[in-house]
Scaffold this active site. Structure first.
Site, PDB file in Angstrom:
ATOM      1  N   ASP A  17     -12.532  -2.540  -4.117  1.00 16.02           N
ATOM      2  CA  ASP A  17     -13.549  -1.767  -3.170  1.00 16.02           C
ATOM      3  C   ASP A  17     -14.898  -1.786  -3.911  1.00 16.02           C
ATOM      4  O   ASP A  17     -15.055  -1.665  -5.251  1.00 16.02           O
ATOM      5  CB  ASP A  17     -12.899  -0.430  -3.026  1.00 16.02           C
ATOM      6  CG  ASP A  17     -13.543   0.371  -1.986  1.00 16.02           C
ATOM      7  OD1 ASP A  17     -13.374   0.271  -0.653  1.00 16.02           O
ATOM      8  OD2 ASP A  17     -14.834   1.052  -2.333  1.00 16.02           O
ATOM      9  N   ARG A  19       0.776  -1.237  -0.102  1.00 22.90           N
ATOM     10  CA  ARG A  19      -0.094   0.045   0.198  1.00 22.90           C
ATOM     11  C   ARG A  19       0.886   1.194   0.099  1.00 22.90           C
ATOM     12  O   ARG A  19       0.688   2.194  -0.838  1.00 22.90           O
ATOM     13  CB  ARG A  19      -1.063  -0.215   1.156  1.00 22.90           C
ATOM     14  CG  ARG A  19      -1.445   1.245   1.514  1.00 22.90           C
ATOM     15  CD  ARG A  19      -2.767   1.465   0.875  1.00 22.90           C
ATOM     16  NE  ARG A  19      -3.452   2.837   1.446  1.00 22.90           N
ATOM     17  CZ  ARG A  19      -4.478   2.855   1.993  1.00 22.90           C
ATOM     18  NH1 ARG A  19      -4.999   1.729   2.902  1.00 22.90           N
ATOM     19  NH2 ARG A  19      -5.094   3.891   2.712  1.00 22.90           N
TER      20      ARG A  19
END
Length: 355
Positions: A77, A40
């Site tokens: 997502d 990330r």
């Protein structure tokens, strides 16, 4: 196409005989893993990570390197569809998702278009194809989407909400307008999931995170009917086998019997309902997925093992159970505790499938 080496998850969803109860975790690729946090940081932001197929593939596979899980789930997502509609999605640190241009008027709803999954959402499709290739038949790949009601609440509120004031006001005062929005979102979800299946997803899951905030009649009208519409429109066979569909509505356990009539293959169950009661409610028409309280993983490995045993006993003997948490794993969980859960499921579940 590469032969699937472990199809226990898919067989359990289809209520076929298995040797043990398969297990995976919602949000299994996430912040509780140090390797995820490193990737990330390399990506720069959450959405940059989602939009980079190679990095999305990397984090999807990371938990499989740690734990003998029975399925991988696409790293993405639920808000990719509203983002592709041009609503200006961003994630503020510590504040969750935000939309720069919420949808609240007839003109707003008229202006949004159903995105082409192979155009505006091409990065998701490329990630699905790459993950499927890198898995090389190791375990099945799950694709997913948010449910129309949940996506609509984010689109209308512009962020996470407590009271869903704008969404419920629109629903009560202008139901036809809400239905128009939900119809567009349902069409988008259907094409989005079908594109994931075409690119290699072997099962799909629809997440209705906020379905439980509705009354029974409103849930049927504004959530369930659109999930049913999506199920009816999905491609149900690929690679020569059925593509199972899982519905999960958090806080909606009392409506599982109605959800079982949608044509789905399995229902996710959160931790607020015993699986024994859920199984009676759906009368074994569909498989069940769940439902350990995610906070159990804060406990000692010994207590985790006992709680795993309790969940397995609640479901009882026979096929049709996929072990999972009742919602996503929390970001501050010790990975060793997740490992203890997976190990306990595989070890303790075999007697429930013997004979």
């Amino acid at each position: 196409m590469t032969e699937l080496k472990n199809d226990t998850f898919l067989r359990a969803l289809m209520r076929e005989p298995v040797d043990y109860t398969p297990v995976w975790m919602m949000r299994q690729a996430g912040r509780y893993l140090p390797e995820y946090r490193e990737t990330r940081a390399k990506a720069g932001s959450f959405m940059d990570l989602c939009r980079a197929p190679d990095l999305a593939c990397e984090v999807t596979i990371q938990p499989l390197e740690r734990f003998p899980l029975d399925a991988a789930i696409l790293f993405s997502d639920i808000l990719t569809i509203p983002d592709a509609m041009g609503l200006g999605l961003s994630f503020a640190e510590g504040e969750g998702p935000q939309f720069a241009r919420p949808v609240r008027t007839a003109a707003d709803i008229e202006a949004i278009a159903v995105p082409d999954p192979e155009d505006e959402l091409r990065y998701v499709m490329d990630a699905v194809a790459l993950i499927r290739k890198e898995l090389d038949g190791r375990v099945p790949l799950i694709g997913f989407s948010g449910a129309p009601w949940t996506l609509a609440t984010y689109m209308i509120e512009g962020a996470s909400a407590k009271n869903f004031a704008h969404s419920k006001a629109l629903m009560f005062d202008q139901p036809n307008l809400m239905h128009k929005l939900l119809g567009k979102v349902a069409e988008s979800v259907t094409s989005y999931l079908n594109a994931q299946i075409a690119r290699g997803a072997q099962a799909v899951m629809i997440f209705d995170t906020w379905g439980g905030v509705l009354t029974p009649s409103d849930f049927r009208e504004f959530s369930l009917r659109y999930m049913e519409r999506i199920v009816e429109g999905l491609t149900r066979e690929a690679d020569g086998r059925r593509v199972p569909v899982v519905l999960f509505a958090k806080g909606a356990g009392q409506w599982l019997d109605r959800m079982a009539e949608t044509g789905c293959d399995a229902l996710g169950v959160d931790w607020t309902m015993d699986l024994a009661d859920a199984r009676k409610l759906v009368r074994d028409k569909v498989a069940l997925q769940g439902n350990l309280d995610p906070c159990t993983l804060y406990a000692s490995p010994e207590r985790i093992e006992r709680e795993v045993g309790r969940v397995l006993a609640s479901y009882g003997r026979g096929t049709g159970h996929v072990f999972n948490l009742g919602h996503g794993i929390h970001p501050d969980i010790n990975p060793d505790h997740a490992a203890a859960m997976v190990k306990a499921v595989h070890e303790q579940s075999r007697p429930y499938h013997a004979g």
